[in-house]
Design a protein around this motif. Structure first.
Motif, PDB file in Angstrom:
ATOM      1  N   ALA A  61     -37.029   5.584  28.943  1.00 46.58           N
ATOM      2  CA  ALA A  61     -36.276   6.664  29.405  1.00 46.58           C
ATOM      3  C   ALA A  61     -36.273   7.700  29.348  1.00 46.58           C
ATOM      4  N   LEU A  62     -36.833   7.893  27.951  1.00 46.27           N
ATOM      5  CA  LEU A  62     -36.836   9.418  27.433  1.00 46.27           C
ATOM      6  C   LEU A  62     -38.248   9.639  27.608  1.00 46.27           C
ATOM      7  N   GLN A  63     -39.300   8.125  27.542  1.00 46.64           N
ATOM      8  CA  GLN A  63     -40.297   9.000  28.724  1.00 46.64           C
ATOM      9  C   GLN A  63     -40.767   9.205  29.164  1.00 46.64           C
ATOM     10  N   ARG A  64     -40.049   9.165  30.454  1.00 44.16           N
ATOM     11  CA  ARG A  64     -39.529  10.095  32.096  1.00 44.16           C
ATOM     12  C   ARG A  64     -38.877  10.855  31.921  1.00 44.16           C
ATOM     13  N   SER A  65     -37.949  10.942  30.935  1.00 41.22           N
ATOM     14  CA  SER A  65     -37.076  12.049  31.388  1.00 41.22           C
ATOM     15  C   SER A  65     -37.679  13.278  30.296  1.00 41.22           C
ATOM     16  N   CYS A  66     -38.929  12.416  29.103  1.00 46.71           N
ATOM     17  CA  CYS A  66     -39.612  13.496  28.706  1.00 46.71           C
ATOM     18  C   CYS A  66     -40.777  14.385  29.105  1.00 46.71           C
ATOM     19  N   ALA A  67     -41.516  13.521  30.572  1.00 44.74           N
ATOM     20  CA  ALA A  67     -42.635  13.489  30.507  1.00 44.74           C
ATOM     21  C   ALA A  67     -43.318  14.606  30.978  1.00 44.74           C
ATOM     22  N   GLY A  68     -42.729  16.373  31.405  1.00 47.23           N
ATOM     23  CA  GLY A  68     -43.260  17.386  31.418  1.00 47.23           C
ATOM     24  C   GLY A  68     -43.092  18.131  30.583  1.00 47.23           C
ATOM     25  N   TYR A  69     -42.699  17.940  28.491  1.00 41.45           N
ATOM     26  CA  TYR A  69     -42.373  18.787  28.184  1.00 41.45           C
ATOM     27  C   TYR A  69     -43.597  19.434  27.599  1.00 41.45           C
ATOM     28  N   ARG A  70     -44.222  19.168  27.594  1.00 44.46           N
ATOM     29  CA  ARG A  70     -45.644  19.795  27.238  1.00 44.46           C
ATOM     30  C   ARG A  70     -46.202  21.585  27.815  1.00 44.46           C
ATOM     31  N   THR A  71     -45.272  21.109  29.300  1.00 45.02           N
ATOM     32  CA  THR A  71     -45.547  22.273  30.575  1.00 45.02           C
ATOM     33  C   THR A  71     -44.172  23.033  30.528  1.00 45.02           C
TER      34      THR A  71
END
Length: 160
Positions: A61-71
Motif C-alpha cells: 500500500a505504501l508503494q502504491r501511495s508513494c509511487a510519485g514521490y520523486r516528482t
C-alpha cells in the motif's frame, strides 16, 4: 539509526531510553513525506523489495501511495494509519504488527531495552500519557541557554 544508537544520542542529552520511547509516541499523530521512508519500500535488498519488518500488505500500500514521490515531494503518509488524528497508544500497538512507518519506529520494537517500554505503552494508555508529558518537560529543558548565553524572544520565529 538503530535503537541503541538513538538511545546513546538521547543519553547525550540526559534522556533515558524510557523517555526516548515515550517521546517517539509523538508519531501517533502527524505524517511523514515518502522520501523519509522510501528506502524501506523501494529497492530494498531481498526478494520482496521492501523492508521485511513491514507488514507485507502495508508495504505494498505504501508503494502504491508513494509511487510519485520523486516528482511530487509533498506526497506523505500518516505516521499512524490506524488512528491518525488521535493522540493515543495505537502507535505502539502498530509496531509488532509491522505498521511502524519509519525505520526508527521498527527499531524501537527490535531492541529489548526499548521494546519493554513500547510494550508497556501499547497496553497502558495512562502510562504512555504520563511518561510522554514528563519526557516532554525534560526535553524542553535540553540545551536551554541561560544568562548571557541566550536571548529571550518576543516571537519564536524572529530575533528581535
Amino acid at each position: 539509526m538503530s535503537a541503541r544508537a538513538m538511545a546513546r544520542l538521547f543519553a547525550g542529552k540526559g534522556l533515558t531510553p524510557r523517555e526516548m520511547v515515550a517521546l517517539a509516541g509523538a508519531h501517533t499523530v502527524g505524517f511523514s513525506h515518502c522520501a523519509e521512508f522510501a528506502h524501506r519500500i523501494y529497492g530494498y535488498r531481498g526478494a520482496a523489495g521492501y523492508d521485511p519488518r513491514l507488514n507485507p500488505e502495508f508495504a505494498r500500500a505504501l508503494q502504491r501511495s508513494c509511487a510519485g514521490y520523486r516528482t511530487d515531494p509533498t506526497v506523505s503518509i500518516f505516521n499512524d494509519i490506524v488512528t491518525p488524528r488521535d493522540f493515543d497508544e495505537a502507535y505502539y500497538k502498530n509496531l509488532p504488527r509491522g505498521l511502524g512507518l519509519l525505520a526508527s519506529d521498527a527499531a524501537l520494537w527490535e531492541y529489548p531495552p526499548t521494546r519493554v517500554f513500547a510494550e508497556r505503552y501499547a497496553g497502558n494508555r495512562t502510562a504512555f500519557f504520563e511518561d510522554f508529558a514528563a519526557a516532554m518537560q525534560r526535553l524542553g529543558a535540553v540545551g536551554v541557554k541561560t544568562g548571557r548565553q541566550g536571548v529571550v524572544r518576543r516571537r519564536c520565529d524572529a530575533l528581535d
